[in-house]
Design a protein around this motif. Structure first.
Motif, PDB file in Angstrom:
ATOM      1  N   TRP A 143       0.884  -1.159   0.000  1.00 21.69           N
ATOM      2  CA  TRP A 143       0.000   0.000   0.000  1.00 21.69           C
ATOM      3  C   TRP A 143       0.923   1.211   0.000  1.00 21.69           C
ATOM      4  O   TRP A 143       1.260   1.758   1.045  1.00 21.69           O
ATOM      5  CB  TRP A 143      -0.898  -0.017   1.238  1.00 21.69           C
ATOM      6  N   PRO A 144       1.384   1.640  -1.173  1.00 21.21           N
ATOM      7  CA  PRO A 144       2.463   2.629  -1.254  1.00 21.21           C
ATOM      8  C   PRO A 144       2.088   3.980  -0.654  1.00 21.21           C
ATOM      9  O   PRO A 144       0.920   4.383  -0.655  1.00 21.21           O
ATOM     10  CB  PRO A 144       2.704   2.761  -2.765  1.00 21.21           C
ATOM     11  N   ASP A 145       3.111   4.680  -0.157  1.00 19.44           N
ATOM     12  CA  ASP A 145       2.930   6.028   0.386  1.00 19.44           C
ATOM     13  C   ASP A 145       3.305   7.071  -0.671  1.00 19.44           C
ATOM     14  O   ASP A 145       4.058   8.007  -0.410  1.00 19.44           O
ATOM     15  CB  ASP A 145       3.815   6.223   1.629  1.00 19.44           C
ATOM     16  N   ASP A 146       2.786   6.889  -1.880  1.00 17.92           N
ATOM     17  CA  ASP A 146       3.170   7.783  -2.985  1.00 17.92           C
ATOM     18  C   ASP A 146       2.446   9.121  -2.957  1.00 17.92           C
ATOM     19  O   ASP A 146       2.913  10.089  -3.552  1.00 17.92           O
ATOM     20  CB  ASP A 146       2.838   7.121  -4.333  1.00 17.92           C
ATOM     21  N   VAL A 147       1.293   9.176  -2.311  1.00 18.20           N
ATOM     22  CA  VAL A 147       0.403  10.332  -2.445  1.00 18.20           C
ATOM     23  C   VAL A 147       0.344  11.092  -1.134  1.00 18.20           C
ATOM     24  O   VAL A 147       0.196  10.509  -0.060  1.00 18.20           O
ATOM     25  CB  VAL A 147      -1.012   9.873  -2.859  1.00 18.20           C
ATOM     26  N   ASN A 148       0.485  12.413  -1.229  1.00 22.30           N
ATOM     27  CA  ASN A 148       0.303  13.268  -0.063  1.00 22.30           C
ATOM     28  C   ASN A 148      -0.490  14.505  -0.475  1.00 22.30           C
ATOM     29  O   ASN A 148      -1.008  14.578  -1.595  1.00 22.30           O
ATOM     30  CB  ASN A 148       1.657  13.652   0.556  1.00 22.30           C
ATOM     31  N   ALA A 149      -0.571  15.489   0.406  1.00 23.68           N
ATOM     32  CA  ALA A 149      -1.414  16.658   0.158  1.00 23.68           C
ATOM     33  C   ALA A 149      -0.951  17.468  -1.051  1.00 23.68           C
ATOM     34  O   ALA A 149      -1.752  18.194  -1.655  1.00 23.68           O
ATOM     35  CB  ALA A 149      -1.450  17.543   1.404  1.00 23.68           C
ATOM     36  N   SER A 150       0.325  17.358  -1.403  1.00 25.19           N
ATOM     37  CA  SER A 150       0.847  18.152  -2.523  1.00 25.19           C
ATOM     38  C   SER A 150       0.827  17.400  -3.857  1.00 25.19           C
ATOM     39  O   SER A 150       1.214  17.959  -4.882  1.00 25.19           O
ATOM     40  CB  SER A 150       2.282  18.598  -2.220  1.00 25.19           C
ATOM     41  N   GLY A 178       0.916   9.307  -8.589  1.00 30.70           N
ATOM     42  CA  GLY A 178       1.259   8.470  -7.446  1.00 30.70           C
ATOM     43  C   GLY A 178       0.311   7.297  -7.401  1.00 30.70           C
ATOM     44  O   GLY A 178      -0.786   7.333  -7.977  1.00 30.70           O
ATOM     45  N   ARG A 179       0.724   6.237  -6.735  1.00 29.08           N
ATOM     46  CA  ARG A 179      -0.111   5.043  -6.627  1.00 29.08           C
ATOM     47  C   ARG A 179      -1.043   5.193  -5.416  1.00 29.08           C
ATOM     48  O   ARG A 179      -0.656   4.924  -4.292  1.00 29.08           O
ATOM     49  CB  ARG A 179       0.759   3.801  -6.497  1.00 29.08           C
ATOM     50  N   ASP A 180      -2.234   5.660  -5.690  1.00 28.44           N
ATOM     51  CA  ASP A 180      -3.270   5.822  -4.668  1.00 28.44           C
ATOM     52  C   ASP A 180      -4.149   4.577  -4.724  1.00 28.44           C
ATOM     53  O   ASP A 180      -5.024   4.455  -5.586  1.00 28.44           O
ATOM     54  CB  ASP A 180      -4.072   7.091  -4.957  1.00 28.44           C
TER      55      ASP A 180
END
Length: 222
Positions: free
Chosen positions: A132-139, A152-154
């Motif tokens: 469960w990748p941590d590719d995506v954030n608020a930016s 990103g991989r959401d």
């Protein structure tokens, strides 16, 4: 010792003790994080097992698995790059397992020129790791659905787009069609050594300033 020196000395020693304590805490955090990374890397390399009936993002992250199924239908393309090769995409597709479940499959990397190439349906047996990748954030920008470009991989959003369970299998062996498997790596942010050095450096500076101030007080009282 002159009485005027007692309070600055205590202030200096207490301040240095606090800074050293913070540095020591970061060293402890460093060892803890290194242990997490070592356990994750060991899990990635374990012998593969079947995909669990109900994979859990916390307990099953990096679990080594093997699964038989079929890829067909739409793909999602995640913009990425490989050093020395330039930009390309990760190919994410729905993977219909032989037991009837449908999960996400990260097949790996294609160069930018291969984005529109035909990749026909095929039966596959895939060995890889759940992630469960941590590719995506608020930016992270929202996906450009018109051009089918994700940034990103959401897992949740991709599962909704492809009608799968929110589970991603990342292939670590090539699955054909010119797609190169990338596998997974243990991704943990580990800045604790830098923080520890910063706190210890501040402690040394604090003691130095304390010593300089005490020396000035002593010179005035001589």
């Amino acid at each position: 010792m002159h009485r005027r020196m007692i309070l600055p000395l205590l202030f200096g020693l207490i301040g240095a003790a606090i800074l050293i304590g913070l540095g020591s805490w970061q060293v402890q955090r460093l060892h803890w994080k290194e242990g997490l990374i070592a356990r994750a890397e060991a899990r990635i390399a374990e012998a593969p097992v079947p995909v669990p009936a109900q994979p859990d993002p916390d307990t099953d992250r990096y679990l080594s698995v093997t699964a038989a199924g079929r890829v067909a239908g739409a793909e999602l393309h995640v913009l990425t790059s490989i050093q020395g090769e330039g930009p390309g995409f990760l190919v994410i597709t729905a993977f219909d397992l032989a037991d009837g479940r449908r999960i996400l499959l990260d097949r790996g990397f294609i160069p930018e020129a291969a984005k529109t190439a035909a990749r026909p349906p095929r039966d596959l047996t895939v060995t890889g790791n759940l992630n469960w990748p941590d590719d995506v954030n608020a930016s992270t920008p929202a996906p450009d659905t018109g051009r089918n470009i994700w940034f990103g991989r959401d897992v949740a959003a991709m599962a909704a787009a492809l009608g799968t369970d929110p589970v991603m299998l990342v292939a670590r062996e090539d699955t054909g069609d010119g797609i190169r498997a990338q596998g997974v790596t243990a991704t943990f942010r580990n800045d604790h050594l830098g923080y520890a050095i910063t706190w210890f450096s501040l402690a040394v500076a604090w003691l130095g300033m304390t010593a300089a101030y005490l020396w000035r007080i002593r010179q005035r009282t001589i």
